[in-house]
Each structure stands twice: as structure tokens, then as C-alpha cells.
Design an enzyme around this catalytic site. Sequence first.
Site, PDB file in Angstrom:
ATOM      1  N   SER A 162       7.351   0.270 -11.728  1.00  0.00           N
ATOM      2  CA  SER A 162       8.144   1.493 -11.834  1.00  0.00           C
ATOM      3  C   SER A 162       8.677   1.922 -10.469  1.00  0.00           C
ATOM      4  O   SER A 162       7.990   1.844  -9.456  1.00  0.00           O
ATOM      5  CB  SER A 162       7.258   2.593 -12.411  1.00  0.00           C
ATOM      6  N   CYS A 180       1.496   9.866  -8.269  1.00  0.00           N
ATOM      7  CA  CYS A 180       2.634   9.990  -7.346  1.00  0.00           C
ATOM      8  C   CYS A 180       2.223  10.846  -6.150  1.00  0.00           C
ATOM      9  O   CYS A 180       1.861  12.011  -6.322  1.00  0.00           O
ATOM     10  CB  CYS A 180       3.837  10.609  -8.041  1.00  0.00           C
ATOM     11  N   LYS A 194      -2.039   5.056 -14.687  1.00  0.00           N
ATOM     12  CA  LYS A 194      -1.754   4.448 -13.366  1.00  0.00           C
ATOM     13  C   LYS A 194      -2.418   5.280 -12.273  1.00  0.00           C
ATOM     14  O   LYS A 194      -2.108   6.464 -12.096  1.00  0.00           O
ATOM     15  CB  LYS A 194      -0.242   4.362 -13.152  1.00  0.00           C
ATOM     16  N   GLY A 239       3.942  -2.473  -0.156  1.00  0.00           N
ATOM     17  CA  GLY A 239       4.365  -3.721   0.477  1.00  0.00           C
ATOM     18  C   GLY A 239       3.162  -4.598   0.780  1.00  0.00           C
ATOM     19  O   GLY A 239       2.014  -4.220   0.528  1.00  0.00           O
ATOM     20  N   GLY A 242       0.301  -3.843  -6.129  1.00  0.00           N
ATOM     21  CA  GLY A 242       0.119  -3.388  -4.748  1.00  0.00           C
ATOM     22  C   GLY A 242       0.367  -4.557  -3.813  1.00  0.00           C
ATOM     23  O   GLY A 242      -0.519  -5.395  -3.631  1.00  0.00           O
ATOM     24  N   GLY A 247       6.322  -4.506  -6.925  1.00  0.00           N
ATOM     25  CA  GLY A 247       7.060  -3.296  -6.568  1.00  0.00           C
ATOM     26  C   GLY A 247       7.970  -3.478  -5.380  1.00  0.00           C
ATOM     27  O   GLY A 247       9.112  -3.927  -5.502  1.00  0.00           O
TER      28      GLY A 247
HETATM   29  C1  SIN Z   1       8.390   8.744  -6.238  1.00  0.00           C
HETATM   30  O1  SIN Z   1       9.312   8.888  -7.050  1.00  0.00           O
HETATM   31  O2  SIN Z   1       8.172   9.574  -5.342  1.00  0.00           O
HETATM   32  C2  SIN Z   1       7.512   7.540  -6.303  1.00  0.00           C
HETATM   33  C3  SIN Z   1       6.713   7.530  -7.555  1.00  0.00           C
HETATM   34  C4  SIN Z   1       5.271   7.251  -7.342  1.00  0.00           C
HETATM   35  O3  SIN Z   1       4.860   6.863  -6.243  1.00  0.00           O
HETATM   36  O4  SIN Z   1       4.504   7.418  -8.290  1.00  0.00           O
END
Ligand code: SIN
Length: 304
Positions: free
Chosen positions: A21, A131, A166, A218, A244, A266
Site C-alpha cells: 500500500s 501510519c 497491519k 527501504g 519491510g 514497498g
Molecule cells: C502515509 O500516507 O503517510 C503513509 C501510510 C502509512 O505509512 O501507513
Amino acid sequence: MVNTKVTLSGITLDNPVIPASGTFGYGYEFAELYDINILGTFSFKGTTKDPRFGNPTPRIAECPAGMINSVGLQNPGVDKVISEELPKLAKVFHKPVIANVSGFSIEEYAHTCALLDKEPQVGILEVNVSCPNVHHGGMSFGTDPEAAAAVTRAVKAVTTKPVYIKLTPNVTDIVSIAKACEEAGADGIALINTMMGMRIDLKTKKPVIANKMGGFSGSAIFPVAVRMVYQVAEAVNIPVIGMGGVSSAEDVIEMMLAGATAVEIGAANLVNPYICKEIIEDLPRVMEKYNIKDLNEIIGGARK
Ligand code: SIN
């Protein structure tokens, strides 16, 4: 001939490779680059009840082996995702997709998940309690076992599809949070989201990112992710999606040996938009190299 098929909560994927995502939009942009039906599936951009403009810029800081983002859950809101994004996706992607959902209250998580649960294209709900870039909601639900369990219970009460929670690595004991989610009815766990990080510009002597801090991802975080996937997979009896810092077919196999049934990619998508295609094409070669005939045989293999 090797077997790359894996199964998440009754949904069989042609391979375990899943763009994560926030790195793959709502999919159709990538369909201009290659046939995205080769993917196991993908997880679409974190979607909230209301549209969000996201955080002020700059939102990205580059680092030697990764990047920091503070996007702030920019997305058009669940109603537009259903009325505009999913119909566009349906034209180019013919597999069940993972719907990534964020929220600022338990009610919001439940509302958004209940709506997406009704969409035929959605196969799995990935509930993002991790997040790091919003000042309330988001990660605050994922740093406390009871709060994570409360979100899980509320979402499970209004949905029929598999619910994966998550998790954030920004905790001292990720295992207790994973177990609380499992006890609350989660069908699976996805981990890890980004690690809190920060860069400072030597010329301005100020943080590079407008929001000061952000989520670091990363290849630098790969060993941390492998460790946490291993610990969580050992402690729960539900499937784990590992992520990750994954950026190669070898990394996918390592993550599966740690206990992941499927693997999300990601930050690497942002460096090379073809990376998931390349990993899928390379996977059989790497499996043969390490004498792996069936990926299902290696899940959690490092623990045996
Ligand atoms: C974001 O939109 O800030 C990243 C989403 C996330 O890290 O869950």
C-alpha cells in the site's frame, strides 16, 4: 517446474509477490507499464472515510539505503474509491485486491471497512493501525494491544472478508499486539509498516520533511522486518504477510523462511516500477538455485 502459488485465508495467489500500500496507487497507473495480472495481488493506497489532502511538502527525504515519507494518508476517500478508482481498476486487474484502510476512530475504521467489504473486487481488508504520519488515529491504534484489538473487533463485526491487521514496528513488543489482534478475531497479520525516522538539512539546519519526522522504509529495514516477522509468525496461528525493505526474489524467500505466507514490496517500487515483475520472473530461478520446489514448504522454515 516449481510451485509459486500460496494461499491467504482461502484466496490462492499465483505467487506471493504483492506491491505494498502507498507504493502502487490504485493499480491502474502501473497497468500502463506491464500486465499487473502477473502479481499475486496488490494492496491499494490507504483509504479513509473522508478525502484527505495529505501532509504539507516536502514529504519525502532520501536516505542511503531507503527513504522517509510523510504523505499523511492522501486519498480521495472511500466513496470515490468505490465509485471511481475500483471501476478503473476492474478494467485492468482481474484478481481479488487487498483494500488498505486507515482511520481516526474505531467507528471510521468500521465504516470504511464495511463499505469496501461489499465490493466484489476486494478480497482482503488490510487494516492499517500503523501510519506514523498523522497526529491522531493511525499508529496510535497500533501501539497498544487493547486499542489494536478494539479496532479488530469493530471491523470483524461489520465485515465478511478476511481481515489482516497491519502493524507498526515502532513498539517495544510487537508480539503482544499481534496476539491481541488474533484473539480479537483477525484473520491475519501484516508487518512491518515504516520505522519512525528523521533527516536534517545541513544548509537550512531544519528538518527536511515539513512534518519533521516520517516513516523510514527501504532495504535498510529488511533485517528488522525479518526479525519481527519471525517473532510474530512464531507466536500466532494465523497467516502473516511480511514486508519491510524487500527488493529481490532472495528477500522474498528469506521473508517466507521467517514465517510469511506472502510478501509485500514497498519502497523498491518507487525506485524501479518494474521491480515486482522482475521479482516474479526471477523467483523460479532462485527457487531452483536453493532447491525449493514448492514455496509452501518453506513458510516458517527457519524455525523448524
Ligand atoms: C502515509 O500516507 O503517510 C503513509 C501510510 C502509512 O505509512 O501507513
